[in-house]
Design an enzyme around this catalytic site. Structure first.
Site, short mmCIF file in Angstrom:
data_model
loop_
_atom_site.label_atom_id
_atom_site.label_comp_id
_atom_site.label_asym_id
_atom_site.label_seq_id
_atom_site.Cartn_x
_atom_site.Cartn_y
_atom_site.Cartn_z
N LYS A 22 0.84 -1.21 0.00
CA LYS A 22 0.00 0.00 0.00
C LYS A 22 0.87 1.25 0.00
CE LYS A 22 -1.63 1.54 4.10
NZ LYS A 22 -1.28 2.93 4.48
N ASN A 23 1.86 1.28 0.90
CA ASN A 23 2.63 2.51 1.06
C ASN A 23 3.64 2.73 -0.07
OD1 ASN A 23 1.15 3.13 3.27
ND2 ASN A 23 2.72 2.57 4.77
N ARG A 97 -4.51 10.77 4.74
CA ARG A 97 -3.48 11.82 4.80
C ARG A 97 -2.46 11.71 3.66
NH1 ARG A 97 -0.41 13.10 7.75
NH2 ARG A 97 -0.88 15.09 8.71
N CYS A 121 -4.30 12.67 13.12
CA CYS A 121 -5.06 11.43 13.07
C CYS A 121 -4.83 10.69 14.38
CB CYS A 121 -4.73 10.60 11.85
SG CYS A 121 -3.32 9.56 12.01
N ARG A 126 0.91 14.46 13.27
CA ARG A 126 1.30 14.27 11.88
C ARG A 126 1.44 15.58 11.09
NH1 ARG A 126 -1.08 8.68 9.62
NH2 ARG A 126 0.85 8.86 8.46
N PRO A 127 2.39 16.43 11.47
CA PRO A 127 2.61 17.68 10.73
C PRO A 127 3.19 17.40 9.34
CG PRO A 127 4.33 17.37 12.37
CD PRO A 127 3.37 16.24 12.54
N ASP A 129 5.15 20.03 8.00
CA ASP A 129 6.04 21.20 7.88
C ASP A 129 7.28 20.90 7.05
OD1 ASP A 129 6.55 19.48 10.11
OD2 ASP A 129 8.07 20.89 10.82
N LEU A 130 7.79 19.68 7.13
CA LEU A 130 9.03 19.39 6.39
C LEU A 130 8.79 19.23 4.89
CD1 LEU A 130 10.65 17.00 9.01
CD2 LEU A 130 10.97 19.46 8.71
N ASP A 311 5.00 0.38 11.98
CA ASP A 311 3.76 -0.20 11.44
C ASP A 311 3.58 -1.68 11.84
OD1 ASP A 311 3.19 2.25 10.36
OD2 ASP A 311 3.81 1.74 8.33
N ARG A 403 -8.46 -0.47 5.06
CA ARG A 403 -7.58 0.54 4.44
C ARG A 403 -6.26 -0.08 4.00
NH1 ARG A 403 -7.01 6.05 7.57
NH2 ARG A 403 -5.81 6.35 5.67
N1 EPU Z 1 7.10 14.58 10.77
C1 EPU Z 1 7.23 15.92 11.04
N2 EPU Z 1 7.08 16.83 10.02
C2 EPU Z 1 6.82 16.43 8.75
C3 EPU Z 1 6.68 15.06 8.47
C4 EPU Z 1 6.82 14.14 9.51
O1 EPU Z 1 7.48 16.31 12.20
O2 EPU Z 1 6.69 17.29 7.87
C5 EPU Z 1 7.26 13.59 11.85
C6 EPU Z 1 5.97 12.82 12.14
O3 EPU Z 1 5.14 13.53 13.04
C7 EPU Z 1 6.52 11.51 12.71
C8 EPU Z 1 7.83 11.31 11.94
O4 EPU Z 1 8.16 12.59 11.41
O5 EPU Z 1 6.79 11.68 14.07
C9 EPU Z 1 7.79 10.32 10.81
O6 EPU Z 1 6.66 10.59 9.99
P1 EPU Z 1 6.65 10.27 8.43
O7 EPU Z 1 6.51 11.55 7.69
O8 EPU Z 1 7.79 9.39 8.08
O9 EPU Z 1 5.30 9.45 8.28
P2 EPU Z 1 4.38 9.46 7.00
O10 EPU Z 1 5.21 9.65 5.81
O11 EPU Z 1 3.22 10.36 7.23
C10 EPU Z 1 4.56 6.90 6.45
C11 EPU Z 1 3.60 5.77 6.33
C12 EPU Z 1 3.07 5.40 7.72
C13 EPU Z 1 4.26 5.02 8.60
C14 EPU Z 1 5.28 6.15 8.62
C15 EPU Z 1 6.54 5.79 9.37
C16 EPU Z 1 2.69 6.11 4.13
C17 EPU Z 1 1.54 6.49 3.28
N3 EPU Z 1 2.51 6.15 5.45
O12 EPU Z 1 3.81 7.97 7.03
O13 EPU Z 1 2.25 4.26 7.54
O14 EPU Z 1 3.83 4.74 9.91
O15 EPU Z 1 5.65 6.53 7.28
O16 EPU Z 1 7.15 4.67 8.83
O17 EPU Z 1 3.74 5.76 3.62
C18 EPU Z 1 0.46 2.78 8.04
O18 EPU Z 1 0.63 2.27 6.92
O19 EPU Z 1 -0.25 2.28 8.92
C19 EPU Z 1 1.14 4.05 8.33
C20 EPU Z 1 0.72 4.87 9.30
#
Ligand code: EPU
Length: 424
Positions: A22-23, A97, A121, A126-127, A129-130, A311, A403
């Site tokens: 999925k991811n 998201r 969520c 889940r910001p 900002d980056l 995950d 999902r």
């Molecule tokens: N973060 C920030 N700022 C940002 C982006 C992230 O502070 O701009 C923080 C987040 O709050 C978190 C950390 O960085 O503490 C890591 O977040 P990341 O951005 O890596 O998560 P994501 O990209 O939103 C993906 C997967 C998630 C998985 C995470 C971590 C997808 C679609 N989703 O989320 O998958 O938990 O990486 O490996 O790829 C799931 O499939 O159940 C799921 C939640």
């Protein structure tokens, strides 16, 4: 809302076909926005999150066609040759998201777009900002209006050096996609190294992008004027594979997970479950995972790849509830990813949570109960607990499960396990 009825003390015995990831599929769908030609994706899992992404792309103007090759696999053709509506609306972004993944491609190809700001969520704030800071470094300008991010790149996107202060998976994906169409070279430092990033980079390369270093923490992308169509096969879902490995372990079973490169997709996880006491052996078709009868306690810290995946944390906690001693889990990625604990308590688990730390004292037996799924991975931790429990478990709100896990009842039935979907 549908529920899942799980009869306890059932062993998984047989083969589980592992679906496409999925991811990996979600960013690959978004990558189709980078070209006017057709992107064909094989091994797409039939999941509700995939349907949401398809709906979002269709609303933007992408042509979408899918062929169902089998129960667990689709081939999808995406063509973004008439994208006229550059708005990712709230109704879809709030559902998923990962919709934020259209931001980088739309901005890079069209120079402007409007994407609903994703809220928080259940598992964390889940910001994003980056994502925004990285695109700003490439020349983008953002304004928040009425809950929407108005994005513009008045002079196009330009290559830049951007260092992520923390590793972000979709943040890396957004910048990686945007950089393929930027003017000049982009270097992403402290980039995510997840297999899904590598899969995205490989697909972008087959679309004509120049990328190196994917799979390491520094990725270099030489921007080019345009990308072309391609055909790509999505990697196996490492989280689904890990989840069914735990299902074999907690139920006292023996399964073969059928999928490609599973050992290299799950390095730390497989070593961890071996220490818990599961027997893991590579086979020609994938991996065999077998219970050896006893479960040992263990300490786990979640981390970005190649560390232990967040995950798989909730599902691993379920098996540790039955280990012979005290285990500890430190959740380092998401600040609120222990919501499943309250539901596991209802089944007799002995878990104490303090901030990012959970201590799990093994018990002899879990018991069936009525429980509620709270997020995608948490929902399968309840299925796992239920498989080992005495009596029946009724899991509410299984739309979370849909999902990210396809055909759960069918895949379990193939291994001799009866669970029933109760429509409601
Ligand atoms: N973060 C920030 N700022 C940002 C982006 C992230 O502070 O701009 C923080 C987040 O709050 C978190 C950390 O960085 O503490 C890591 O977040 P990341 O951005 O890596 O998560 P994501 O990209 O939103 C993906 C997967 C998630 C998985 C995470 C971590 C997808 C679609 N989703 O989320 O998958 O938990 O990486 O490996 O790829 C799931 O499939 O159940 C799921 C939640």
């Amino acid at each position: 809302m549908d529920k899942l009825l799980v009869y306890g003390q059932q062993k998984l015995m047989g083969k589980i076909p592992i679906s496409g990831a999925k991811n990996a599929a979600l960013p690959l769908f978004a990558a189709s926005l980078l070209t006017s030609e057709v992107l064909t994706l094989h091994n797409v899992p039939p999941l509700s999150d995939i349907a949401t992404m398809a709906e979002l792309l269709t609303c933007l103007g992408t042509h979408y066609k899918s062929d169902n090759l089998s129960r667990d696999e689709m081939t999808v053709h995406l063509q973004a040759d008439h994208v006229e509506n550059l708005v990712a609306k709230y109704e879809l972004v709030k559902k998923m998201r990962a919709s934020i993944l259209v931001l980088g491609p739309l901005l890079a190809r069209y120079g402007h777009c409007r994407v609903s700001a994703p809220g928080g969520c259940a598992i964390g704030v889940r910001p994003i900002d980056l994502h925004l800071k990285g695109l700003e470094a490439m020349g983008a300008v953002f304004e928040l209006q009425d809950g929407y991010i108005d994005a513009k790149a008045p002079h196009g996107l330009n290559g830049a050096v951007f260092e992520f202060p923390i590793v972000t998976v979709t943040g890396t994906e957004n910048l990686l996609m945007a950089a393929t169409l930027a003017n000049g070279t982009t270097t992403l430092i402290n980039a995510a190294q997840e297999p899904e990033i590598v899969d995205l980079a490989e697909c972008l390369i087959s679309m004509g992008a120049e990328i190196s270093g994917h799979g390491t923490s520094t990725i270099t992308i030489k921007g080019c004027g345009e990308l072309h169509g391609a055909t790509h096969k999505i990697i196996s879902d490492r989280i689904e594979a890990g989840t069914y490995a735990l299902a074999a372990g907690i139920s006292g079973g023996d399964v073969e997970l059928v999928g490609e490169n599973l050992s290299s997709l799950l390095p730390t996880f497989l070593e961890t479950i071996s220490r818990i006491g599961l027997d893991v052996t590579p086979t020609e078709a994938g991996l065999r995972v077998r219970s050896t009868g006893s479960l040992q306690p263990i300490d786990i810290t979640t981390a970005a790849f190649p560390g232990f995946p967040t995950d798989l944390q909730a599902q691993t906690m379920a098996i540790l509830c039955l280990a012979n001693g005290v285990s500890n889990i430190w959740e380092n990625i998401w600040e609120n990813r222990f919501i499943h604990v309250a539901e596991l308590h209802r089944m007799g688990a002995n878990i104490t949570v303090s901030g990012a730390h959970a201590q799990i004292k093994g018990v002899q037996q879990l018991t069936g109960a009525q429980v509620m799924a709270t997020d995608l991975r948490a929902s399968f931790s309840l299925v796992l607990a239920a498989l080992s429990a005495k009596g029946e478990t009724l899991i509410d709100r299984i739309y979370h499960l849909d999902r990210g896990y396809c055909n759960v009842t069918e895949k379990l039935a193939d291994c001799g396990v009866c669970v029933q979907r109760v429509r409601g």
